[in-house]
Design a protein around this motif. Sequence first.
Motif, mmCIF file in Angstrom:
data_model
loop_
_atom_site.group_PDB
_atom_site.id
_atom_site.type_symbol
_atom_site.label_atom_id
_atom_site.label_comp_id
_atom_site.label_asym_id
_atom_site.label_seq_id
_atom_site.Cartn_x
_atom_site.Cartn_y
_atom_site.Cartn_z
ATOM 1 N N ALA A 1 -1.343 0.293 -9.138
ATOM 2 C CA ALA A 1 -0.064 0.324 -8.407
ATOM 3 C C ALA A 1 0.282 -1.062 -7.860
ATOM 4 O O ALA A 1 1.454 -1.464 -7.875
ATOM 5 C CB ALA A 1 -0.128 1.346 -7.275
ATOM 6 N N SER B 1 -10.019 6.224 -7.389
ATOM 7 C CA SER B 1 -8.980 5.953 -6.374
ATOM 8 C C SER B 1 -8.731 4.458 -6.238
ATOM 9 O O SER B 1 -7.577 4.015 -6.157
ATOM 10 C CB SER B 1 -9.404 6.534 -5.021
ATOM 11 O OG SER B 1 -9.505 7.933 -5.095
ATOM 12 N N CYS C 1 -6.146 1.806 0.583
ATOM 13 C CA CYS C 1 -5.558 0.494 0.294
ATOM 14 C C CYS C 1 -5.506 -0.373 1.549
ATOM 15 O O CYS C 1 -6.019 -1.498 1.562
ATOM 16 C CB CYS C 1 -4.164 0.691 -0.288
ATOM 17 S SG CYS C 1 -3.280 -0.827 -0.700
ATOM 18 N N CYS D 1 0.813 -1.219 0.000
ATOM 19 C CA CYS D 1 0.000 0.000 0.000
ATOM 20 C C CYS D 1 0.847 1.269 0.000
ATOM 21 O O CYS D 1 0.392 2.309 -0.479
ATOM 22 C CB CYS D 1 -0.963 -0.004 1.184
ATOM 23 S SG CYS D 1 -2.278 -1.249 1.006
ATOM 24 N N LYS D 2 2.066 1.181 0.503
ATOM 25 C CA LYS D 2 2.946 2.359 0.496
ATOM 26 C C LYS D 2 3.268 2.818 -0.922
ATOM 27 O O LYS D 2 3.616 3.971 -1.135
ATOM 28 C CB LYS D 2 4.253 2.054 1.235
ATOM 29 C CG LYS D 2 4.161 2.220 2.715
ATOM 30 C CD LYS D 2 5.506 2.010 3.354
ATOM 31 C CE LYS D 2 5.383 2.155 4.855
ATOM 32 N NZ LYS D 2 6.638 1.893 5.548
ATOM 33 N N THR D 3 3.143 1.919 -1.888
ATOM 34 C CA THR D 3 3.478 2.269 -3.271
ATOM 35 C C THR D 3 2.293 2.900 -4.000
ATOM 36 O O THR D 3 2.422 3.250 -5.172
ATOM 37 C CB THR D 3 3.934 1.022 -4.062
ATOM 38 O OG1 THR D 3 2.841 0.113 -4.171
ATOM 39 C CG2 THR D 3 5.117 0.348 -3.385
ATOM 40 N N THR D 4 1.154 3.038 -3.330
ATOM 41 C CA THR D 4 -0.038 3.574 -3.981
ATOM 42 C C THR D 4 -0.244 5.038 -3.610
ATOM 43 O O THR D 4 0.309 5.521 -2.622
ATOM 44 C CB THR D 4 -1.298 2.779 -3.576
ATOM 45 O OG1 THR D 4 -1.633 3.062 -2.217
ATOM 46 C CG2 THR D 4 -1.090 1.273 -3.747
ATOM 47 N N LYS D 5 -1.074 5.718 -4.391
ATOM 48 C CA LYS D 5 -1.410 7.115 -4.107
ATOM 49 C C LYS D 5 -2.410 7.239 -2.962
ATOM 50 O O LYS D 5 -2.596 8.321 -2.419
ATOM 51 C CB LYS D 5 -2.042 7.770 -5.338
ATOM 52 C CG LYS D 5 -1.143 7.947 -6.511
ATOM 53 C CD LYS D 5 -1.925 8.604 -7.639
ATOM 54 C CE LYS D 5 -1.146 8.672 -8.911
ATOM 55 N NZ LYS D 5 -1.941 9.241 -10.013
ATOM 56 N N HIS D 6 -3.056 6.138 -2.639
ATOM 57 C CA HIS D 6 -4.138 6.158 -1.642
ATOM 58 C C HIS D 6 -3.874 5.099 -0.572
ATOM 59 O O HIS D 6 -4.610 4.114 -0.461
ATOM 60 C CB HIS D 6 -5.484 5.926 -2.331
ATOM 61 C CG HIS D 6 -5.731 6.862 -3.471
ATOM 62 N ND1 HIS D 6 -6.111 8.169 -3.278
ATOM 63 C CD2 HIS D 6 -5.605 6.688 -4.809
ATOM 64 C CE1 HIS D 6 -6.232 8.758 -4.464
ATOM 65 N NE2 HIS D 6 -5.924 7.886 -5.402
ATOM 66 N N HIS D 7 -2.817 5.346 0.199
ATOM 67 C CA HIS D 7 -2.363 4.393 1.209
ATOM 68 C C HIS D 7 -3.480 3.963 2.162
ATOM 69 O O HIS D 7 -3.684 2.774 2.394
ATOM 70 C CB HIS D 7 -1.189 5.001 1.988
ATOM 71 C CG HIS D 7 -0.734 4.162 3.129
ATOM 72 N ND1 HIS D 7 -1.230 4.322 4.402
ATOM 73 C CD2 HIS D 7 0.161 3.147 3.183
ATOM 74 C CE1 HIS D 7 -0.663 3.441 5.197
ATOM 75 N NE2 HIS D 7 0.193 2.724 4.491
ATOM 76 N N ASN E 1 -6.739 3.295 -9.190
ATOM 77 C CA ASN E 1 -5.338 3.721 -9.060
ATOM 78 C C ASN E 1 -4.571 2.810 -8.113
ATOM 79 O O ASN E 1 -3.410 2.481 -8.359
ATOM 80 C CB ASN E 1 -5.256 5.169 -8.592
ATOM 81 C CG ASN E 1 -5.596 6.150 -9.688
ATOM 82 O OD1 ASN E 1 -5.441 5.865 -10.863
ATOM 83 N ND2 ASN E 1 -6.087 7.319 -9.305
ATOM 84 N N VAL E 2 -5.213 2.404 -7.027
ATOM 85 C CA VAL E 2 -4.580 1.478 -6.083
ATOM 86 C C VAL E 2 -4.300 0.146 -6.778
ATOM 87 O O VAL E 2 -3.208 -0.413 -6.668
ATOM 88 C CB VAL E 2 -5.458 1.282 -4.824
ATOM 89 C CG1 VAL E 2 -4.964 0.110 -3.981
ATOM 90 C CG2 VAL E 2 -5.492 2.562 -3.990
#
Length: 185
Positions: free
Chosen positions: A177, A170, A41, A32-38, A173-174
């Motif tokens: 990623a 969102s 996620c 989840c750290k690699t996503t825009k929406h931690h 996007n997750v």
Amino acid sequence: MATHFHSPLRPLILITLVCLVNADQDLIETTCKTTKHHDLCVMSLQSDPTSVRADVKGLATIMINVGIANATATYTYLSSQVLVISANKASSGNVTLMRNVFKLCADKYSSANMSLWFAVQDLSMDNYDYANVQISAAADYPNVCHNAFKRYPGLTYPTELARRENGLESICNVVLAIIDRIPIN
């Protein structure tokens, strides 16, 4: 009456279970750290009990299912709005136009839903590029709905629909990623 599990292996079993849960939480956190929406996620993945045993590909599938639930709920919401508008006996141009735009939007969320289902299939066959295309399409369908409202100055894009559009975008996007993190064999 409670039964107790007494065994010399009990401490070892408990330590193993704690380590497995922590390892899976670590995978969720790292992914989840690699996503825009931690936060979205982590919250979504932790709410699914199967995430405890999932690898990165499994986490992507779980998030796609979150997207499917979102698209389905939005389709249902839009379809109910079409019925409400249709029940309105007024036949002004704006009422008819609003009904048609809501129907168009419902169709777009239905298409988003289908794209997400295809993405699950693509992911299960290790077709990551096709899954990416399907996820990207699912994220874009709500934008078509938004643009339909922009074409008619007398119509206002509902706040609830904007919230749902942002939610699906969102989620997608997750997923994109996470798919990028799946190791290629």
